[in-house]
Design a protein around this motif. Structure first.
Motif, PDB file in Angstrom:
ATOM      1  N   TYR A 198       0.859  -1.187   0.000  1.00  0.00           N
ATOM      2  CA  TYR A 198       0.000   0.000   0.000  1.00  0.00           C
ATOM      3  C   TYR A 198       0.890   1.230   0.000  1.00  0.00           C
ATOM      4  CZ  TYR A 198      -3.611  -3.328   1.269  1.00  0.00           C
ATOM      5  OH  TYR A 198      -4.468  -4.400   1.271  1.00  0.00           O
ATOM      6  N   ALA A 199       0.509   2.215  -0.798  1.00  0.00           N
ATOM      7  CA  ALA A 199       1.239   3.486  -0.829  1.00  0.00           C
ATOM      8  C   ALA A 199       0.238   4.625  -0.709  1.00  0.00           C
ATOM      9  CB  ALA A 199       2.041   3.628  -2.116  1.00  0.00           C
ATOM     10  N   ALA A 200       0.483   5.502   0.250  1.00  0.00           N
ATOM     11  CA  ALA A 200      -0.355   6.686   0.416  1.00  0.00           C
ATOM     12  C   ALA A 200       0.367   7.879  -0.176  1.00  0.00           C
ATOM     13  CB  ALA A 200      -0.641   6.923   1.896  1.00  0.00           C
ATOM     14  N   LEU A 201      -0.355   8.678  -0.928  1.00  0.00           N
ATOM     15  CA  LEU A 201       0.214   9.875  -1.546  1.00  0.00           C
ATOM     16  C   LEU A 201      -0.375  11.114  -0.895  1.00  0.00           C
ATOM     17  CD1 LEU A 201      -0.073   8.950  -5.350  1.00  0.00           C
ATOM     18  CD2 LEU A 201       1.648   8.237  -3.683  1.00  0.00           C
ATOM     19  N   ASN A 202       0.397  12.168  -0.947  1.00  0.00           N
ATOM     20  CA  ASN A 202      -0.091  13.466  -0.473  1.00  0.00           C
ATOM     21  C   ASN A 202       0.137  14.480  -1.598  1.00  0.00           C
ATOM     22  OD1 ASN A 202      -0.921  15.671   0.988  1.00  0.00           O
ATOM     23  ND2 ASN A 202       0.961  15.812   2.203  1.00  0.00           N
ATOM     24  N   LEU A 203      -0.738  14.411  -2.584  1.00  0.00           N
ATOM     25  CA  LEU A 203      -0.576  15.275  -3.750  1.00  0.00           C
ATOM     26  C   LEU A 203      -0.784  16.728  -3.340  1.00  0.00           C
ATOM     27  CD1 LEU A 203      -2.578  13.193  -6.386  1.00  0.00           C
ATOM     28  CD2 LEU A 203      -0.138  13.088  -5.839  1.00  0.00           C
ATOM     29  N   GLY A 204       0.143  17.569  -3.706  1.00  0.00           N
ATOM     30  CA  GLY A 204       0.072  18.955  -3.263  1.00  0.00           C
ATOM     31  C   GLY A 204      -1.216  19.642  -3.659  1.00  0.00           C
ATOM     32  N   HIS A 205      -1.684  19.386  -4.869  1.00  0.00           N
ATOM     33  CA  HIS A 205      -2.870  20.086  -5.361  1.00  0.00           C
ATOM     34  C   HIS A 205      -4.142  19.279  -5.177  1.00  0.00           C
ATOM     35  CE1 HIS A 205       0.536  21.809  -7.573  1.00  0.00           C
ATOM     36  NE2 HIS A 205      -0.146  22.929  -7.492  1.00  0.00           N
ATOM     37  N   PHE A 206      -4.022  17.966  -5.281  1.00  0.00           N
ATOM     38  CA  PHE A 206      -5.222  17.152  -5.420  1.00  0.00           C
ATOM     39  C   PHE A 206      -5.478  16.239  -4.222  1.00  0.00           C
ATOM     40  CE2 PHE A 206      -3.686  17.857  -9.874  1.00  0.00           C
ATOM     41  CZ  PHE A 206      -4.631  18.824 -10.174  1.00  0.00           C
ATOM     42  N   GLY A 207      -4.821  16.513  -3.108  1.00  0.00           N
ATOM     43  CA  GLY A 207      -5.154  15.830  -1.870  1.00  0.00           C
ATOM     44  C   GLY A 207      -4.493  14.475  -1.681  1.00  0.00           C
ATOM     45  N   ALA A 208      -4.918  13.819  -0.608  1.00  0.00           N
ATOM     46  CA  ALA A 208      -4.375  12.500  -0.268  1.00  0.00           C
ATOM     47  C   ALA A 208      -4.947  11.449  -1.207  1.00  0.00           C
ATOM     48  CB  ALA A 208      -4.732  12.159   1.174  1.00  0.00           C
ATOM     49  N   LYS A 209      -4.149  10.416  -1.441  1.00  0.00           N
ATOM     50  CA  LYS A 209      -4.597   9.294  -2.270  1.00  0.00           C
ATOM     51  C   LYS A 209      -4.029   8.004  -1.685  1.00  0.00           C
ATOM     52  CE  LYS A 209      -6.678  11.979  -5.172  1.00  0.00           C
ATOM     53  NZ  LYS A 209      -7.018  12.909  -4.099  1.00  0.00           N
ATOM     54  N   LEU A 210      -4.636   6.882  -2.066  1.00  0.00           N
ATOM     55  CA  LEU A 210      -4.174   5.584  -1.571  1.00  0.00           C
ATOM     56  C   LEU A 210      -4.197   4.583  -2.719  1.00  0.00           C
ATOM     57  CD1 LEU A 210      -3.351   3.842   0.892  1.00  0.00           C
ATOM     58  CD2 LEU A 210      -5.786   3.365   1.236  1.00  0.00           C
ATOM     59  N   HIS A 211      -3.110   3.835  -2.843  1.00  0.00           N
ATOM     60  CA  HIS A 211      -3.006   2.846  -3.913  1.00  0.00           C
ATOM     61  C   HIS A 211      -2.538   1.503  -3.328  1.00  0.00           C
ATOM     62  CE1 HIS A 211      -3.136   5.776  -7.365  1.00  0.00           C
ATOM     63  NE2 HIS A 211      -2.818   6.594  -6.374  1.00  0.00           N
ATOM     64  N   ARG A 212      -2.918   0.428  -4.033  1.00  0.00           N
ATOM     65  CA  ARG A 212      -2.483  -0.921  -3.614  1.00  0.00           C
ATOM     66  C   ARG A 212      -1.890  -1.641  -4.817  1.00  0.00           C
ATOM     67  NH1 ARG A 212      -7.379  -3.910  -1.901  1.00  0.00           N
ATOM     68  NH2 ARG A 212      -7.580  -4.328  -4.120  1.00  0.00           N
ATOM     69  N   SER A 213      -0.827  -2.371  -4.549  1.00  0.00           N
ATOM     70  CA  SER A 213      -0.224  -3.198  -5.596  1.00  0.00           C
ATOM     71  C   SER A 213      -0.231  -4.648  -5.143  1.00  0.00           C
ATOM     72  CB  SER A 213       1.215  -2.755  -5.872  1.00  0.00           C
ATOM     73  OG  SER A 213       1.813  -3.624  -6.827  1.00  0.00           O
ATOM     74  N   GLU A 214      -0.678  -5.527  -6.043  1.00  0.00           N
ATOM     75  CA  GLU A 214      -0.708  -6.971  -5.749  1.00  0.00           C
ATOM     76  C   GLU A 214       0.474  -7.688  -6.396  1.00  0.00           C
ATOM     77  OE1 GLU A 214      -3.265  -7.987  -3.908  1.00  0.00           O
ATOM     78  OE2 GLU A 214      -5.058  -6.847  -4.453  1.00  0.00           O
ATOM     79  N   ASP A 215       1.272  -6.932  -7.147  1.00  0.00           N
ATOM     80  CA  ASP A 215       2.352  -7.574  -7.907  1.00  0.00           C
ATOM     81  C   ASP A 215       3.683  -6.862  -7.672  1.00  0.00           C
ATOM     82  OD1 ASP A 215       1.850  -5.233  -9.237  1.00  0.00           O
ATOM     83  OD2 ASP A 215       1.081  -6.182 -11.060  1.00  0.00           O
ATOM     84  N   GLY A 274       4.563  -3.786  -7.046  1.00  0.00           N
ATOM     85  CA  GLY A 274       4.824  -2.489  -7.622  1.00  0.00           C
ATOM     86  C   GLY A 274       4.725  -2.390  -9.128  1.00  0.00           C
ATOM     87  N   GLN A 275       4.437  -3.508  -9.798  1.00  0.00           N
ATOM     88  CA  GLN A 275       4.328  -3.426 -11.265  1.00  0.00           C
ATOM     89  C   GLN A 275       3.076  -2.670 -11.680  1.00  0.00           C
ATOM     90  OE1 GLN A 275       5.349  -7.004 -13.565  1.00  0.00           O
ATOM     91  NE2 GLN A 275       5.989  -7.902 -11.628  1.00  0.00           N
ATOM     92  N   THR A 276       1.960  -2.946 -11.006  1.00  0.00           N
ATOM     93  CA  THR A 276       0.709  -2.235 -11.294  1.00  0.00           C
ATOM     94  C   THR A 276       0.087  -1.810  -9.977  1.00  0.00           C
ATOM     95  OG1 THR A 276      -0.601  -4.274 -11.257  1.00  0.00           O
ATOM     96  CG2 THR A 276       0.268  -3.564 -13.397  1.00  0.00           C
ATOM     97  N   TRP A 277      -0.691  -0.732 -10.033  1.00  0.00           N
ATOM     98  CA  TRP A 277      -1.306  -0.171  -8.841  1.00  0.00           C
ATOM     99  C   TRP A 277      -2.772   0.112  -9.100  1.00  0.00           C
ATOM    100  CZ3 TRP A 277       1.511   0.574  -4.316  1.00  0.00           C
ATOM    101  CH2 TRP A 277       2.894   0.371  -4.435  1.00  0.00           C
ATOM    102  N   GLN A 278      -3.551  -0.109  -8.052  1.00  0.00           N
ATOM    103  CA  GLN A 278      -4.979   0.201  -8.111  1.00  0.00           C
ATOM    104  C   GLN A 278      -5.273   1.297  -7.092  1.00  0.00           C
ATOM    105  OE1 GLN A 278      -7.474  -3.046  -6.878  1.00  0.00           O
ATOM    106  NE2 GLN A 278      -9.323  -1.779  -6.881  1.00  0.00           N
ATOM    107  N   GLU A 279      -5.945   2.359  -7.549  1.00  0.00           N
ATOM    108  CA  GLU A 279      -6.315   3.411  -6.600  1.00  0.00           C
ATOM    109  C   GLU A 279      -7.502   2.950  -5.769  1.00  0.00           C
ATOM    110  OE1 GLU A 279      -6.728   7.338  -8.159  1.00  0.00           O
ATOM    111  OE2 GLU A 279      -7.442   8.119  -6.240  1.00  0.00           O
ATOM    112  N   LEU A 280      -7.411   3.178  -4.456  1.00  0.00           N
ATOM    113  CA  LEU A 280      -8.433   2.725  -3.507  1.00  0.00           C
ATOM    114  C   LEU A 280      -9.235   3.920  -2.983  1.00  0.00           C
ATOM    115  CD1 LEU A 280      -6.218   0.294  -1.391  1.00  0.00           C
ATOM    116  CD2 LEU A 280      -7.856  -0.327  -3.180  1.00  0.00           C
TER     117      LEU A 280
END
Lengths: 358, 89
Positions: free
Chosen positions: A47-64, A66-72
């Motif tokens: 799981y990776a959480a982002l803190n985009l400066g303009h567009f807010g917090a985001k959360l992504h998950r990778s099952e492989d 880091g090859q592909t990510w799904q936004e949660l």
């Protein structure tokens, strides 16, 4: 030993290898601030959480890996009236659930909400039993404008210990249904004398629990180093720590409750290594004494600071990795006694994560 | 119908082509956008539905006045632009 080191930085998520000639590889989110990274040991998902400066917090998950990510979906605060209605600033930390909760995730956020997911991050609920504590009105920001949850320790017995800057130490013995304010014995020099010992307004920079002896909780506090032997309810200050008792990070030995590592700095607005010498300290006797390790670390004109999530120890208590705000990453194979620089050219590092590959 | 166009900076994160949607207020227009693109919501507004601090919305060439209630008027032939504020590092 881990299979890979993932590094959450101000400009993306990176993988750095540590065998042979170290290689740095951007995994994802290049250019975007990554505020937290977690591998759930139960299923390997990252799981990776982002803190985009303009567009807010985001959360992504990778099952492989880091090859592909799904936004949660994001943790979100309930609708409320007023200019000060709470809104997610960013996810400061992520934690897995207990042994019997393979799909459980916890998220610690600014402005101070703890969130729980029981479906691998597909949906989130605010833990209202903590959010509705009357003393929350006394919490305040430390470093940020608003209070935040940075430490969520879930031990194998189901106890949850949460650290809040600045809102103290909170303990739940019933999976988050109810909470007890711990942290007695912590001391806040930044408060008036009659509030100095108030557990409600303490600034634990980071809490680290010994996995095999979870009554032992180490606290790198804004005003020093403390240890609890009763699961975070009461703490004892460890005084006269050289070269400094100030810092952000602490790592607890997974098996030995008397061993922990710290990365000291000059207190408290200055926040650089003492005399420009970058060192790691370790105690193996519960804080009675500390060893200072400098081998492999820069010993002059070094201004690296290690944030609260940027020091991690492996399961055997031998392998450590740490990253600094100036983008340097080191690892140790000998429990911190010597270090090897893997790269000095990453963006500012928020978190390091030891990742196991299949 | 009003046309809504998004900053190219947002295209890094999501596929958001220009859309034509119904609505007579900025809030109505954005609600229609979010209905079609649910993931877009958290990029534009916060948990309380307020425009994000670093996002700007223009109706034609005018920046909207009501960032919290999103009550600025939109006419059928208007263009609504969603930009990011200039900040970063």
């Amino acid at each position: 030993m881990a299979d890979a080191i993932y590094v959450a930085t101000r400009k993306g998520l990176f993988e750095v290898s540590y065998d042979g000639d170290p290689q740095t590889r951007p995994i994802a989110f290049l250019g975007d601030p990554v505020s937290a990274v977690l591998q759930n040991e139960h299923d390997g998902a990252i799981y990776a959480a982002l803190n985009l400066g303009h567009f807010g917090a985001k959360l992504h998950r990778s099952e492989d890996f880091g090859q592909t990510w799904q936004e949660l979906p994001l943790p979100s605060y309930p609708p409320s009236e007023g200019d000060d209605a709470a809104s997610l600033k960013f996810i400061w930390t992520l934690a897995r659930g207990g042994l019997e909760q393979p799909k459980r995730l916890w998220a610690g956020t600014l402005p101070g909400g703890l969130f729980r997911s029981d479906d691998r991050g597909e949906s989130w609920e605010l833990v209202e039993s903590l959010w509705n504590q009357p003393s929350r009105s006394e919490w305040f920001g430390g470093g940020y404008d608003e209070p935040g949850i940075h430490s969520i320790n879930v031990d194998d017995n189901g106890r949850i210990i949460v650290g809040i800057s600045c809102g103290g130490v909170w303990i739940s013995e019933d999976d988050g249904d109810s909470w007890t304010l711990g942290g007695k014995g912590l001391a806040a020099d930044y408060m008036p004398p009659d509030r100095r010992d108030d557990p409600t307004i303490q600034d634990p920079h980071r809490l680290a629990v010994c996995q095999d002896a979870p009554d032992t909780v180490w606290c790198q506090h804004h005003c020093g180093i403390f240890r609890s032997d009763d699961g975070g309810h009461t703490f004892t200050e460890i005084k006269e720590v050289a070269p400094s008792a100030f810092g952000f990070a602490v790592a607890a030995h997974p098996q030995d409750p008397k061993t922990a590592w710290f990365v000291p700095a000059v207190k408290d607005e200055c926040r650089v290594p003492v005399e420009g010498r970058f060192v790691v300290t370790r105690t193996r006797d519960g804080g009675t004494s500390f060893e200072i390790f400098s081998r492999g670390l820069p010993q002059e004109n070094a201004y690296d600071l290690v944030y609260r999530h940027a020091l991690e120890v492996g399961r055997a208590g031998k392998f450590l990795v740490m990253g600094s705000t100036t983008g340097a990453l080191w690892f140790s194979k000998d429990a911190g006694e010597s270090w090897r620089l893997l790269t000095g050219h990453l963006p500012p590092i928020a978190q390091v994560c030891l990742v196991g590959l299949p | 119908m009003p046309q809504v166009t998004f900053t190219a900076n947002l295209q890094r994160h999501l596929d958001v082509p220009s859309l034509e949607v119904d609505g007579t207020r900025v809030g109505d227009v954005l609600a229609q956008v979010f209905k079609r693109k649910p993931r877009l919501r958290s990029y534009i507004v916060d948990d309380q539905g307020r425009l994000r601090r670093h996002v700007n919305v223009f109706v034609n060439s005018q920046m909207i006045a009501d960032r919290e209630g999103l009550s600025d008027t939109v006419r059928p032939d208007d263009e609504v632009f969603v930009f990011q504020a200039l900040s970063g590092g």
